[in-house]
Structures are given as C-alpha cells and as structure tokens.
Design an enzyme around this catalytic site. Sequence first.
Site, PDB file in Angstrom:
ATOM      1  NE  ARG B  23      -3.049  -1.088   3.432  1.00 41.72           N
ATOM      2  CZ  ARG B  23      -3.153  -2.388   3.841  1.00 41.72           C
ATOM      3  NH1 ARG B  23      -3.538  -3.375   2.972  1.00 41.72           N
ATOM      4  NH2 ARG B  23      -2.577  -2.679   5.250  1.00 41.72           N
ATOM      5  CG  ASN B  43      -2.568 -18.048  13.149  1.00 40.49           C
ATOM      6  OD1 ASN B  43      -3.083 -17.292  12.267  1.00 40.49           O
ATOM      7  ND2 ASN B  43      -1.299 -18.476  13.227  1.00 40.49           N
ATOM      8  CB  CYS B  44      -7.573 -17.194  16.216  1.00 43.35           C
ATOM      9  SG  CYS B  44      -6.074 -16.128  16.009  1.00 43.35           S
ATOM     10  N   PRO B 276      20.412  -3.205  11.606  1.00 36.97           N
ATOM     11  CG  PRO B 276      21.520  -1.416  10.842  1.00 36.97           C
ATOM     12  CD  PRO B 276      21.677  -2.670  11.459  1.00 36.97           C
ATOM     13  CB  ALA B 280      12.410 -10.015  14.436  1.00 33.70           C
TER      14      ALA B 280
HETATM   15  C1  LIG Z   1      -4.770 -22.890  17.705  1.00 34.37           C
HETATM   16  C2  LIG Z   1      -4.417 -21.101  17.791  1.00 34.37           C
HETATM   17  C3  LIG Z   1      -5.365 -20.636  18.328  1.00 34.37           C
HETATM   18  C4  LIG Z   1      -5.004 -19.295  18.463  1.00 34.37           C
HETATM   19  N1  LIG Z   1      -5.912 -18.346  19.145  1.00 34.37           N
HETATM   20  C5  LIG Z   1      -5.383 -17.107  19.151  1.00 34.37           C
HETATM   21  C6  LIG Z   1      -6.603 -16.281  19.875  1.00 34.37           C
HETATM   22  O1  LIG Z   1      -7.558 -16.507  19.879  1.00 34.37           O
HETATM   23  N2  LIG Z   1      -6.193 -14.827  20.012  1.00 34.37           N
HETATM   24  C7  LIG Z   1      -4.988 -14.421  19.520  1.00 34.37           C
HETATM   25  O2  LIG Z   1      -4.626 -13.140  19.827  1.00 34.37           O
HETATM   26  N3  LIG Z   1      -3.976 -15.175  19.320  1.00 34.37           N
HETATM   27  C8  LIG Z   1      -4.349 -16.446  18.927  1.00 34.37           C
HETATM   28  N4  LIG Z   1      -3.291 -17.225  18.314  1.00 34.37           N
HETATM   29  C9  LIG Z   1      -2.022 -16.848  18.297  1.00 34.37           C
HETATM   30  C10 LIG Z   1      -1.913 -16.321  16.933  1.00 34.37           C
HETATM   31  O3  LIG Z   1      -2.308 -16.926  16.035  1.00 34.37           O
HETATM   32  C11 LIG Z   1      -0.233 -15.800  16.677  1.00 34.37           C
HETATM   33  O4  LIG Z   1      -0.084 -15.023  17.924  1.00 34.37           O
HETATM   34  C12 LIG Z   1       0.052 -15.077  15.581  1.00 34.37           C
HETATM   35  O5  LIG Z   1      -0.427 -15.826  14.328  1.00 34.37           O
HETATM   36  C13 LIG Z   1       1.550 -14.884  15.277  1.00 34.37           C
HETATM   37  O6  LIG Z   1       1.968 -14.250  14.342  1.00 34.37           O
HETATM   38  P1  LIG Z   1       3.170 -14.573  13.624  1.00 34.37           P
HETATM   39  O7  LIG Z   1       3.202 -13.886  12.143  1.00 34.37           O
HETATM   40  O8  LIG Z   1       4.333 -14.006  14.594  1.00 34.37           O
HETATM   41  O9  LIG Z   1       3.365 -16.207  13.320  1.00 34.37           O
HETATM   42  P2  LIG Z   1       2.392 -17.286  12.748  1.00 34.37           P
HETATM   43  O10 LIG Z   1       0.998 -16.573  12.369  1.00 34.37           O
HETATM   44  O11 LIG Z   1       2.406 -18.282  13.197  1.00 34.37           O
HETATM   45  O12 LIG Z   1       3.270 -16.985  11.214  1.00 34.37           O
HETATM   46  C14 LIG Z   1       4.359 -17.605  11.038  1.00 34.37           C
HETATM   47  C15 LIG Z   1       4.818 -18.557   9.811  1.00 34.37           C
HETATM   48  O13 LIG Z   1       6.103 -18.276   9.519  1.00 34.37           O
HETATM   49  C16 LIG Z   1       6.334 -19.710   8.981  1.00 34.37           C
HETATM   50  N5  LIG Z   1       7.880 -19.779   9.123  1.00 34.37           N
HETATM   51  C17 LIG Z   1       8.474 -19.974  10.033  1.00 34.37           C
HETATM   52  N6  LIG Z   1       9.675 -20.132  10.138  1.00 34.37           N
HETATM   53  C18 LIG Z   1      10.022 -20.113   8.726  1.00 34.37           C
HETATM   54  C19 LIG Z   1      11.209 -20.213   7.706  1.00 34.37           C
HETATM   55  N7  LIG Z   1      12.261 -20.271   8.409  1.00 34.37           N
HETATM   56  N8  LIG Z   1      10.856 -19.866   6.611  1.00 34.37           N
HETATM   57  C20 LIG Z   1       9.384 -19.806   6.007  1.00 34.37           C
HETATM   58  N9  LIG Z   1       8.567 -19.555   6.995  1.00 34.37           N
HETATM   59  C21 LIG Z   1       8.852 -19.892   8.044  1.00 34.37           C
HETATM   60  C22 LIG Z   1       5.537 -20.364   9.796  1.00 34.37           C
HETATM   61  O14 LIG Z   1       5.400 -21.793   9.034  1.00 34.37           O
HETATM   62  C23 LIG Z   1       4.230 -19.864   9.919  1.00 34.37           C
HETATM   63  O15 LIG Z   1       3.250 -20.199   9.053  1.00 34.37           O
HETATM   64  C24 LIG Z   1      -3.794 -18.621  18.484  1.00 34.37           C
HETATM   65  C25 LIG Z   1      -2.516 -19.572  17.852  1.00 34.37           C
HETATM   66  C26 LIG Z   1      -3.160 -21.010  17.691  1.00 34.37           C
HETATM   67  C27 LIG Z   1      -1.972 -21.845  16.987  1.00 34.37           C
HETATM   68  C1  LIG Z   2      -5.476 -10.815   5.761  1.00 34.12           C
HETATM   69  C2  LIG Z   2      -4.298  -9.845   5.962  1.00 34.12           C
HETATM   70  C3  LIG Z   2      -3.229 -10.224   4.891  1.00 34.12           C
HETATM   71  C4  LIG Z   2      -4.754  -8.592   5.924  1.00 34.12           C
HETATM   72  O1  LIG Z   2      -3.984  -7.466   6.135  1.00 34.12           O
HETATM   73  P1  LIG Z   2      -4.143  -5.960   5.998  1.00 34.12           P
HETATM   74  O2  LIG Z   2      -4.645  -5.510   4.284  1.00 34.12           O
HETATM   75  O3  LIG Z   2      -3.286  -5.064   6.553  1.00 34.12           O
HETATM   76  O4  LIG Z   2      -5.605  -5.777   6.756  1.00 34.12           O
HETATM   77  P2  LIG Z   2      -7.046  -5.473   6.446  1.00 34.12           P
HETATM   78  O5  LIG Z   2      -7.596  -6.211   5.371  1.00 34.12           O
HETATM   79  O6  LIG Z   2      -7.848  -5.594   7.693  1.00 34.12           O
HETATM   80  O7  LIG Z   2      -6.978  -3.999   6.018  1.00 34.12           O
HETATM   81  C5  LIG Z   2      -6.688  -3.091   6.745  1.00 34.12           C
HETATM   82  C6  LIG Z   2      -6.278  -1.886   5.852  1.00 34.12           C
HETATM   83  O8  LIG Z   2      -7.308  -1.169   5.357  1.00 34.12           O
HETATM   84  C7  LIG Z   2      -7.782  -0.145   5.618  1.00 34.12           C
HETATM   85  N1  LIG Z   2      -9.402  -0.015   5.773  1.00 34.12           N
HETATM   86  C8  LIG Z   2     -10.174  -0.974   6.661  1.00 34.12           C
HETATM   87  N2  LIG Z   2     -11.489  -0.716   6.574  1.00 34.12           N
HETATM   88  C9  LIG Z   2     -11.551   0.363   5.860  1.00 34.12           C
HETATM   89  C10 LIG Z   2     -12.509   1.334   5.023  1.00 34.12           C
HETATM   90  N3  LIG Z   2     -13.677   0.886   5.574  1.00 34.12           N
HETATM   91  N4  LIG Z   2     -12.146   2.468   4.381  1.00 34.12           N
HETATM   92  C11 LIG Z   2     -10.719   2.681   4.098  1.00 34.12           C
HETATM   93  N5  LIG Z   2      -9.889   1.778   4.557  1.00 34.12           N
HETATM   94  C12 LIG Z   2     -10.226   0.695   5.405  1.00 34.12           C
HETATM   95  C13 LIG Z   2      -7.071   0.229   6.843  1.00 34.12           C
HETATM   96  O9  LIG Z   2      -6.547   1.688   7.342  1.00 34.12           O
HETATM   97  C14 LIG Z   2      -5.911  -0.617   6.774  1.00 34.12           C
HETATM   98  O10 LIG Z   2      -4.878  -0.015   5.838  1.00 34.12           O
HETATM   99  P3  LIG Z   2      -3.408   0.712   6.070  1.00 34.12           P
HETATM  100  O11 LIG Z   2      -2.806  -0.324   7.186  1.00 34.12           O
HETATM  101  O12 LIG Z   2      -2.713   1.232   5.084  1.00 34.12           O
HETATM  102  O13 LIG Z   2      -3.773   1.918   7.047  1.00 34.12           O
HETATM  103  C15 LIG Z   2      -3.707 -10.208   7.504  1.00 34.12           C
HETATM  104  O14 LIG Z   2      -4.287  -9.573   8.329  1.00 34.12           O
HETATM  105  C16 LIG Z   2      -3.560 -11.875   7.615  1.00 34.12           C
HETATM  106  O15 LIG Z   2      -3.079 -12.497   7.012  1.00 34.12           O
HETATM  107  N6  LIG Z   2      -4.418 -12.360   8.486  1.00 34.12           N
HETATM  108  C17 LIG Z   2      -4.600 -13.798   8.831  1.00 34.12           C
HETATM  109  C18 LIG Z   2      -3.654 -14.166   9.783  1.00 34.12           C
HETATM  110  C19 LIG Z   2      -3.932 -13.732  11.058  1.00 34.12           C
HETATM  111  O16 LIG Z   2      -4.191 -12.490  11.189  1.00 34.12           O
HETATM  112  N7  LIG Z   2      -4.035 -14.743  12.055  1.00 34.12           N
HETATM  113  C20 LIG Z   2      -4.236 -14.131  13.469  1.00 34.12           C
HETATM  114  C21 LIG Z   2      -5.403 -13.838  13.720  1.00 34.12           C
HETATM  115  S1  LIG Z   2      -6.772 -15.353  13.240  1.00 34.12           S
END
Ligand SMILES: Cc1cc2nc3c(=O)[nH]c(=O)nc-3n(C[C@H](O)[C@H](O)[C@H](O)COP(=O)(O)OP(=O)(O)OC[C@H]3O[C@@H](n4cnc5c(N)ncnc54)[C@H](O)[C@@H]3O)c2cc1C
Ligand SMILES: CC(C)(COP(=O)(O)OP(=O)(O)OC[C@H]1O[C@@H](n2cnc3c(N)ncnc32)[C@H](O)[C@@H]1OP(=O)(O)O)[C@@H](O)C(=O)NCCC(=O)NCCS
Lengths: 547, 547
Positions: B23, B43-44, B276, B280
């Site tokens: 973006r 994940n959640c 830098p 992470a």
């Molecule tokens: C079952 C479950 C339920 C959850 N429920 C909740 C909830 O209700 N509320 C909440 O806040 N959080 C919840 N969480 C936690 C939440 O999903 C994590 O905090 C969040 O996804 C972390 O984001 P992340 O990007 O750090 O890691 P992730 O989302 O886990 O993504 C990391 C990814 O990196 C990949 N990866 C790792 N090492 C490498 C590598 N060397 N090369 C390439 N890829 C790599 C992995 O395969 C993985 O897909 C839950 C997690 C699980 C597992």
């Molecule tokens: C799906 C995913 C790629 C989305 O990323 P994202 O594009 O940053 O997030 P969203 O789709 O929620 O959109 C947010 C953006 O839309 C904008 N936006 C949201 N609603 C809007 C509206 N009504 N009008 C204008 N803009 C809007 C926000 O400002 C934000 O943009 P910015 O970051 O540039 O300010 C990422 O969140 C993801 O992979 N999620 C799944 C994994 C995960 O989170 N697991 C843990 C929970 S289960």
Amino acid sequence: MSKKIIIVGGVAGGATAAARLRRIDETSDIVMFEKGEHISFANCGLPYYIGGTIDDREKLLVQTVEGMSRKFNLDIRNLTEVTAINRNEKTVTVKRVQTGETYTEAYDELILSPGARPIVPLIPGLNEAKQLFTLRNVPDTDQIKAWVDGRNPQKAVVIGGGFIGLEMAENLHDLGIEVTVVEMADQVMASLDYEMASIVHEHIRTKANLILNDGVKSFEHEGSQIQLQSGETLTSDLTILSIGVQPENELAKNAGLAIGDRGGIVVNDYMQTDDPHVYAIGDAVEVKDYNQKTPTMVPLAWPANRQGRIVADTIYGKKTRYKGTLGTSIAKVFDYTAAATGNNEKTLKKLGVPYKAVHVHPASHAGYYPGGSPVSLKMTFDPEDGRIFGVQGVGMDGVDKRIDVLATAIKGGLTVFDLPELELAYAPPYGSAKDPVNMLGYVASHVADGDLTIVHHDEIDQIVADGGFLVDVRDPLEVEMGAIPGSVNIPLDEIRDRISEFPDDQPVYITCQVGLRGYLATRILEQHGKETVNLSGGYKTYACVNN
Amino acid sequence: MSKKIIIVGGVAGGATAAARLRRIDETSDIVMFEKGEHISFANCGLPYYIGGTIDDREKLLVQTVEGMSRKFNLDIRNLTEVTAINRNEKTVTVKRVQTGETYTEAYDELILSPGARPIVPLIPGLNEAKQLFTLRNVPDTDQIKAWVDGRNPQKAVVIGGGFIGLEMAENLHDLGIEVTVVEMADQVMASLDYEMASIVHEHIRTKANLILNDGVKSFEHEGSQIQLQSGETLTSDLTILSIGVQPENELAKNAGLAIGDRGGIVVNDYMQTDDPHVYAIGDAVEVKDYNQKTPTMVPLAWPANRQGRIVADTIYGKKTRYKGTLGTSIAKVFDYTAAATGNNEKTLKKLGVPYKAVHVHPASHAGYYPGGSPVSLKMTFDPEDGRIFGVQGVGMDGVDKRIDVLATAIKGGLTVFDLPELELAYAPPYGSAKDPVNMLGYVASHVADGDLTIVHHDEIDQIVADGGFLVDVRDPLEVEMGAIPGSVNIPLDEIRDRISEFPDDQPVYITCQVGLRGYLATRILEQHGKETVNLSGGYKTYACVNN
Ligand SMILES: Cc1cc2nc3c(=O)[nH]c(=O)nc-3n(C[C@H](O)[C@H](O)[C@H](O)COP(=O)(O)OP(=O)(O)OC[C@H]3O[C@@H](n4cnc5c(N)ncnc54)[C@H](O)[C@@H]3O)c2cc1C
Ligand SMILES: CC(C)(COP(=O)(O)OP(=O)(O)OC[C@H]1O[C@@H](n2cnc3c(N)ncnc32)[C@H](O)[C@@H]1OP(=O)(O)O)[C@@H](O)C(=O)NCCC(=O)NCCS
Ligand SMILES: Cc1cc2nc3c(=O)[nH]c(=O)nc-3n(C[C@H](O)[C@H](O)[C@H](O)COP(=O)(O)OP(=O)(O)OC[C@H]3O[C@@H](n4cnc5c(N)ncnc54)[C@H](O)[C@@H]3O)c2cc1C
Ligand SMILES: CC(C)(COP(=O)(O)OP(=O)(O)OC[C@H]1O[C@@H](n2cnc3c(N)ncnc32)[C@H](O)[C@@H]1OP(=O)(O)O)[C@@H](O)C(=O)NCCC(=O)NCCS
C-alpha cells in the site's frame, strides 16, 4: 458537620444522593420528598415490563420506602410534593398528595432532582383520547399494562421515534400488536445522523410501520383515529405519546433560580444553582457538552446517578467537579442496537465546529467464526488534531462494546491516531485481530493526515451528475446486486492492468462495498499519478440512504 | 524509494507487513517466504473448525497464495523455508520444502515473522504416541480432524490449560468426547490470578475433568495410556499437547542476532533487531510490557498484526514506535469468558512492584432485565497514584466489553479515580446506570484514598484463626447457604441497633456477598468509632477458592 439536607425527587438522582450522603455522614438529617408513591424504581425497565420481558412488577422497585429508610436511615416521605422553595427562610413548602395538607420543612442544603416529564403538546382531541398514554413512572406503566391486558389492542400507534418510543414499539410488537411509529423528523433517534438512522429505519420496517416526516394533526373518535398532518388517518387501539421530555423546572423557576434556554436549571460544575445552598441534578438541569463546553440537556440515567454522587460529596466538602456530559446513549431496537457517544455531525454543523467524519462497517467478530454481523460506525473528529468528537454505532452485535471503548477513549483524551494502538481482546467469538475500533482509527488517521481524501454518501450523486468519474472496484457479481448509478466497474484486482482507463485530467471517485477495497484502489492509483477520492463507507453507507 | 524486501513467514505478522508495504509503495519488490503450504490463515479459528463450529475449511484460509499475490502484487513463495540469513551479503538462503533445492535471495530489508511453535518436551513414550497432536497450522488441524472423524475417539486428554488447550477442550467436548484437562500448575490460564482462575475451574468441571498440579510422566501403549506424575493413569483416544509455545528464533540466533532470556528475538521500539536491515515481529520477538517496561513474550494476534503494520511504515520512513504490549487476551471457555489486560497480581509480585488489588462482582446488565450474570473483575493498581496496572474478568456475559474498556483506559493513561467518570452506554439490556467499570473505579478509589481498608480471600482464615472478629452482614438466609468459618452474622440493617456487639479494641473484619454491603457496614461502623476492614469481593471471591 451534621446537616439537615432535603432532597426533592426520590428516584435516580435523588435516591443516589441520599445513599451517598448517608455513607459520608451518619448524623445528617436527610429528608427525601417524592410526590409519587414509589422511590428508586427502574424507569428504564418500564417498557420491558409492559412487553413482558420483565415478568415481575416487583423487579421494577429497586428500593422500597421502608427498605431504603432502614438501610440508609433516611426520612423518606413519598406521596409528598414540594410546592415551593422559600430561599430566604431556607425552607420548602410541601403538600401531602393524598390529603392536600401542607407544611414547611427547613433545610441547610437542598437538592433538586425532580426529573423531566413527557412533553404533551396541545393537539386537538388529545384530552378526549381514551387510549392515549405517556410513560414516565410506575402508575403510567400500570395503566398501560392494564389497557393492554384488558382491551386486547390490535393496533398501536407510537408517536415519537426517540428511544422510549422505539422501546415501546418493540415491546408492543412483542405482545403481538401491530405497531405504527410516527415521527415528525426525517429520522428516528436524534443521537444518530441520518444515514446511520437509516439503517435503523430499514430494520424497524421489518417489524412495524414507520411513518417519517409526519406529525399528528388531531385525535378523533376519542382517540381511536389519528389524523396526521399529511392527511393520512391511522386507527389506534393504544397510543403512546413519547415525543420527548421537558425538565421539571417550576420549583426552581418560581424560586428565582436561573433557567437555561431549553428550560434546564442552570448549575455550575458542582451542580450548584445560583443559590449556593440549592443544588440541582439529573434530567432537570442543563449540563455542559463534554467536548464543546456548550450548554445541552441529556436526560439519561448515568448523568443523574453520577451527579447524585457528586452533589453529596460536594455538600460534605469533598468538592468534585462534574466535567460535562458526553451523552453516551444506547437503545435496543428490535434485533438491532443503536448507540452513540459525543457529538454527531448534525450537532457539529449546528455549532459551526469544523469536523471530518468517516464510516466503517467491519464485522462484529472474526468473519470465519459464525454469528458475526456488521458493526456500522461513524466517527466525527477534529481535522486539526484528530481529537474525537463523537461516534455512532448501529448493528446486531458488539455495538455497545465499541461505543463504550470509544466513550472511554474520548474521556482519556485519545485522538483518532491513538485508536489503532488500542490493544483490545481478541479471540474469534469476540472480535478481530484488528478490532473495528482499530479500523475506525486507521481510516480516520488517513483522512486526518490527508493521505486519503473522501467524499460522502450525500455528495456522490451530484458529483456523477456533474460528470465526475466514479469507479466501482467490487467484483461484477456484487455490482449486479446494486450499484451507484453512473459508476463504472473495474474490479480491484484488474486496476494495475487497466490503468489507462482512468482519467488523468479529473479526480477518480472510487466506491466499493464498505470503503476498504476503495482505499486499496486509491493506494494503487495515487502511485500511478491519479488524484483519488474514496466514498466513505462505500456502497453500504450509500445504500442505507438510497434504498 | 523502491526496495527489495523479504518477509519470512506468511501469516499474521508477515502477511500484514506485506499488504501494508504494498500500500505504501507500488514499486517495491516484495518476496514473502512461507515454509508451509498456506499463508494468511486463521490460526485462531483452528480449534473451532475441529469442533465443527466453523463448518467450512475454506473459511480458515483468509487469503490464498494466488489471491493475495494478485491483490497486492506480491511474490509469494510458499512451501519454501528460509534456512539462513547471510547478513554480510544481505541475502537469505532458502530451501524448497518439496524438492530440497536451495538458492539465495538478496534483500535490502528483511522482516522475520516466523512465529512460535508448540513446546514438545522430552516425555518418555512421546514419540511412540499415535494419537498425540499439537496444533499450530492447517496440516495439524487436518490431522486432528481426520483422527476425530476416522477413529471416533471417546476420551480425549488435553495437556495444558492455556487458552489453546481450553479451546480444544471445549471443541472436543462439543463433539461428544469425554475430555480431561491436565495442568501442571495449580490453575489454568496464566493470565488470571488464582482466585479468578478458580471461577473458571468450577465451570470447566461441569463439562470436563480437570486435573491440576499434575503433569505427564510418560505415554504408554503407543500413547493410549498416560501416566501422570501423581501416579494416576488416564486412557486417551486423542491427546492434545498444548503446554505453550516457543519462539522460532533459530534463524535469528544463527545469524548472530540478540536473543532474550526467554528466547525471543530482541528488537527496539521500531521492531528492528541489532542489524538495522533485519526486523522481527510477532510471536518470535521479545516485547516490552506496556506498563512496567520489562521484557516479556506475548504470542498473540493483535501484537503480530500491529507490528506487521508498524514495520512496513518504518521501512518506508514513516517511523512508528511500538509502545509495548499490554497482553490483552481473552478466551471462551465453554459458557464462560475469561479475559485479562495488563499486569496481574502474580506478575506484579514477581517484579516486586508495589500494588493494590480489588475485586467486584457486579451484574453484566441491570438486575431487573433478564439474562444478566455476574461479571467478576479484579483490578491491580499503583497505590501511589492510582495508575491502573491490569484487570482480569471472568463471567458468562459482558466480560469482553469491560476488559476492552479497561484496556482503553490504560492506554489513555486513566487512573482508578477516572473510572467512575466513564460515561458508558446504559439501557437495561446492556449495562447499569453505574456500569461494572464505574463500580470497580469507585471501590479502587476508596482503597487508593485510604477510605476503605480491605483484606483478601487468602488472608481471612488466618485472621479468624488468630482471634480476629469477622462479621458477616448478609441476611441469615444467605449465611445458611455458606459462610466463612468463624464469622458472626449481624445483618447490615441491624448494625445501627447492635453497635455494642462490635469490639472497640480490635479491628472489625467484615464480609458480605460481594463486598458492597460490607462497604456500607464500614461506613456506619467507622462513624461509630470502629476500625474496619472489608473482605475484597466478599464471600463470592472467598468461595471461588474455598469451595
Ligand atoms: C490454535 C491457535 C489458536 C490461537 N488463538 C488465538 C486467539 O484467539 N487470539 C490471539 O490473539 N491469538 C491466537 N493465537 C495466536 C496467533 O495466531 C499468533 O499470535 C499469531 O499468528 C502470530 O503471528 P506471527 O506472524 O508471529 O506467526 P504465525 O502467524 O504463526 O506465522 C508464522 C509463519 O512463519 C512460517 N515460518 C516459520 N519459520 C519459517 C522459515 N524459516 N521460513 C519460512 N517460513 C517460516 C511458519 O510456517 C508460519 O506459518 C492462536 C494460535 C493458535 C496456534
Ligand atoms: C488478511 C491480511 C493479509 C490483511 O492484512 P491488511 O490488508 O493489513 O488488513 P485488512 O484487510 O484488515 O485491511 C486493513 C487496511 O484497510 C484499511 N481499511 C479498513 N477498513 C477500511 C475502510 N472501511 N475504508 C478505508 N480503509 C479501510 C485500513 O486503514 C488498513 O490500511 P492501512 O494499514 O494502510 O492503514 C492479514 O491480516 C492476515 O494474513 N490475517 C490472517 C492471519 C492472522 O491474522 N491470524 C491471526 C488471527 S486469526
Ligand atoms: C420509560 C423510560 C425509559 C428510560 N430508559 C432509559 C435508559 O434506557 N437509559 C438511560 O440512561 N435513561 C433512561 N431513562 C431516563 C432516566 O430514567 C432518567 O434520566 C433518570 O431517571 C433521571 O433521574 P432524575 O433523578 O433526574 O429524575 P427521575 O428519576 O425521573 O426522578 C424524579 C422524581 O422526582 C419526583 N418529583 C418531581 N417533582 C417533585 C416535587 N416537586 N416534589 C416531590 N417529588 C417530585 C418525580 O415524581 C420523580 O419520581 C428512561 C426514562 C423513562 C421514563
Ligand atoms: C438504588 C440506589 C438508591 C443506589 O444508590 P447507591 O447506593 O449510590 O448505589 P449502589 O447500590 O450501586 O452502590 C454504590 C456504592 O457501593 C460501593 N460499592 C459497589 N460495589 C462495591 C463492592 N463490591 N465493594 C465495596 N463497595 C462497593 C460503591 O463504591 C458506591 O459507594 P460510594 O458512592 O460511597 O463510593 C439508586 O441508584 C437508585 O435509586 N437507582 C434506581 C433508579 C435509577 O437509577 N433509575 C435509572 C436507571 S433504571
């Protein structure tokens, strides 16, 4: 430090003040006068008792005269009306309602919490109307309930689309009665702006008849027919008149205390009238708008309770300022919740305060978890510093939570830039990893920063009519189900390949479903040198008003 | 300004960073590596798909590789593991998971979002256990689901009482499986203090078996028997191991980047490692506790998403500080919700931070409106200035709302003295004229001001044993249903008439049901010259632990 304190009115403000006064001082002489039979009853529960959701009348009586007298060692005199304040003598004149007998009672400090009464305008035939009721207290409730139980009404008319009117509409509907709501303005619930109220309108219409922009001209046939100003005639077996309340200011006015333009008793930050020994609280007073510091009236229970507590503290030397009222309010309207806090756009316009507004419609909780539904939020804010002026919310689920979070944010002095940083509780049944409040903050931050230019639902038709280029970036299937007239469909994913189709010599107006994809489109197009303007809230906000 | 940016990990943090990077800049070269098959999955939601609440596997896949590539013009390489960071060359070495083929890819900026993996301890028999699973991603989910569908397990054992374990317990219970939860500590959910967790324990026990203070010694018979340290043996047709997660820090560690005591990658406020050009985010990093500024680990989705956004901004020169993590968390545990934000008492004790704590149990909404239930809240705060350290909430309804309000209050810098001033939305279905949050504020303000001295559930038995005078001010009927041993019953309403029964030469300890009437009693007794101490949270908090 023992004092003789008289309280006028024994419900929300008055009873709270009495309880707190006693907690501070065991020795005070506290006399609470209430002209009605009941003290400390649940005003807010009355509609739900009529509708049967609250099944037991006893539940409405939070405290009884005996119970509260004993618990707090109070001298409670119900069925006793205070008829005059004699400020020079520091006495009040009171009248026993049942006997007409009068006497005076002296005070060191006097607290007025007389509330507000339903407005009853001079409409022809009103006095002859048999089935016409207002709703303020337990006797009103008993009367309506008796009418419902005894007369088996088939059709009810609710006059006034404020929260009490809509709660009554829902409760009468729950009883199987066909309900018609008549509202003089173009919308229900004055706390909402028009496009937000429109979401509520659409829902009400699935449950009841809703007549907007129309008022009652006269009641005919002892009230069984209602003639509207438009010429339409309604038949009614039960009519509820709920077009607002007016402060009970007569006592104060007759005692020469200052009264504001809208009839509220004028008080300072310590809830003191211009007589330092006379305090006033609750629905009867004029308060300061928390954000704008302008005078306003907010007849709601939180302010009354809070002011009751504050006034007791102040009387006992623990001076506590009342910092104004945000006006946070909420109502259940059938299956929807409508809530608001702070200033809406209408108010800001009226006050001439510069503002910006944004709309979002995120899901109440994670989309993949069942049971979620859109939370439509509109926020107004200061374009200079991002200070939050107000937020409105409408939806089936999770609206109360977001409004409470935002009311807290306002009291914490947070700006729109702080909202993305709110770390709210997320698991799939409750929210999203980016909560609707975070989203609202992201969107507003862009607008405040000037990174995103937006246009509103009520401007876009004219723009198109004037030759503006409007692109709808949704998928063709979505567009088929309804789109803004004159819009061109170029799906988001195709934009990079179809850049040449966008004009260079005029702004590109963009719409999508809720604004998010439109924003993504602005990001791509801006970087290709286009000037972009996104439609706030997307087609969803537009359709609320235009469908 | 175009850069080549590599992202390791394609889910919460990684995918969010990728989207935001695009973006900001259309021209960057963004490569996202994901060792698994799926990116951007929920994940959640995984436990809820196993339990059938989420019915469609597709719903777990928030974005697909193709969809997201197209939408954001990304180079997404799934099934590709990054195996080394070559900081001097500014390249990463990657391996195609399916073929084993390796190559290097250069970066200008590198973002690590590799997450955390389930902890799998060296327990005898673990490797031979057939029905033992951990849960992190879609393949894990598919495996568990296949086992559930194919093997028809009757008994399941969940090892670990954290939120993932409890969500799994609920979901397996929903499938009709008899579930046993085994937890090594004396309580589930580390975010809660013991007495708050005890409310959860009581509820879990109505749905599943709960074994506390016990761990797994070994898995026998290919895992179908589980030997506990206590000697107890469990049979299991399906075992979920969910005793916590550990950061995926190997890449960073091998590249010589700093790692914290608990294994998290060390970053500064801009999510920058000590290189830098290497950032992470997410579960893999050590963060700062928002209140105490101490290092901590919070593997949750909000921080990962927020950090993903921040890192993209920072890389493109819009430097945004990450101000630390409050650790707001929530879980649905069968019919209850347990949530927390900020620091609990255990943490404050461990850190040696002076604090006070209070408990309240107000109703989720007005008592006279049906469907309400107690919201048990515990708040910790700074006794000096009333700054809020943390809040925990447990109940059936309205817990998420109060925790979100309080998380907002903390970020707004509000103190306990500000909480009574929060003007929250009130109508009977949603709250009370004095909301639970207001109440929490009133109670904590008294304690902070020194107007109310309190004692806690875990101190009172000893006080009574040492000859303390404990009075229970509830009605006799309530006392009959359970009371603290050694307490004397003098109902609140009789106190004024029975003052002589209270000692003058020692403090009067007071208990009631939740603390409110006890407080009222302190007000009366103090003014009669008695020294009083109220039991925080009353018998309800005491009974959580002692029943
Ligand atoms: C079952 C479950 C339920 C959850 N429920 C909740 C909830 O209700 N509320 C909440 O806040 N959080 C919840 N969480 C936690 C939440 O999903 C994590 O905090 C969040 O996804 C972390 O984001 P992340 O990007 O750090 O890691 P992730 O989302 O886990 O993504 C990391 C990814 O990196 C990949 N990866 C790792 N090492 C490498 C590598 N060397 N090369 C390439 N890829 C790599 C992995 O395969 C993985 O897909 C839950 C997690 C699980 C597992
Ligand atoms: C799906 C995913 C790629 C989305 O990323 P994202 O594009 O940053 O997030 P969203 O789709 O929620 O959109 C947010 C953006 O839309 C904008 N936006 C949201 N609603 C809007 C509206 N009504 N009008 C204008 N803009 C809007 C926000 O400002 C934000 O943009 P910015 O970051 O540039 O300010 C990422 O969140 C993801 O992979 N999620 C799944 C994994 C995960 O989170 N697991 C843990 C929970 S289960
Ligand atoms: C049907 C209904 C539903 C409501 N629902 C909600 C809701 O959901 N949420 C919300 O926030 N608010 C709601 N309210 C508003 C809320 O009840 C009021 O804001 C609140 O009660 C105001 O408190 P008060 O002390 O100012 O007045 P009241 O509570 O009205 O008490 C005033 C009392 O003073 C007595 N009195 C007046 N004059 C005299 C006199 N001269 N001598 C002796 N006694 C006198 C009156 O008889 C009355 O009992 C509702 C009100 C009604 C009527
Ligand atoms: C019922 C009524 C008299 C109660 O007044 P109240 O005693 O001030 O209010 P509550 O019973 O909620 O108690 C609040 C007090 O208990 C204290 N308290 C609450 N929970 C506590 C706990 N767990 N431990 C210790 N103290 C507690 C608070 O600090 C507060 O005391 P304070 O004001 O001295 O600080 C009054 O609110 C009333 O009449 N209500 C009905 C009418 C009404 O409000 N209508 C509109 C809404 S329907």
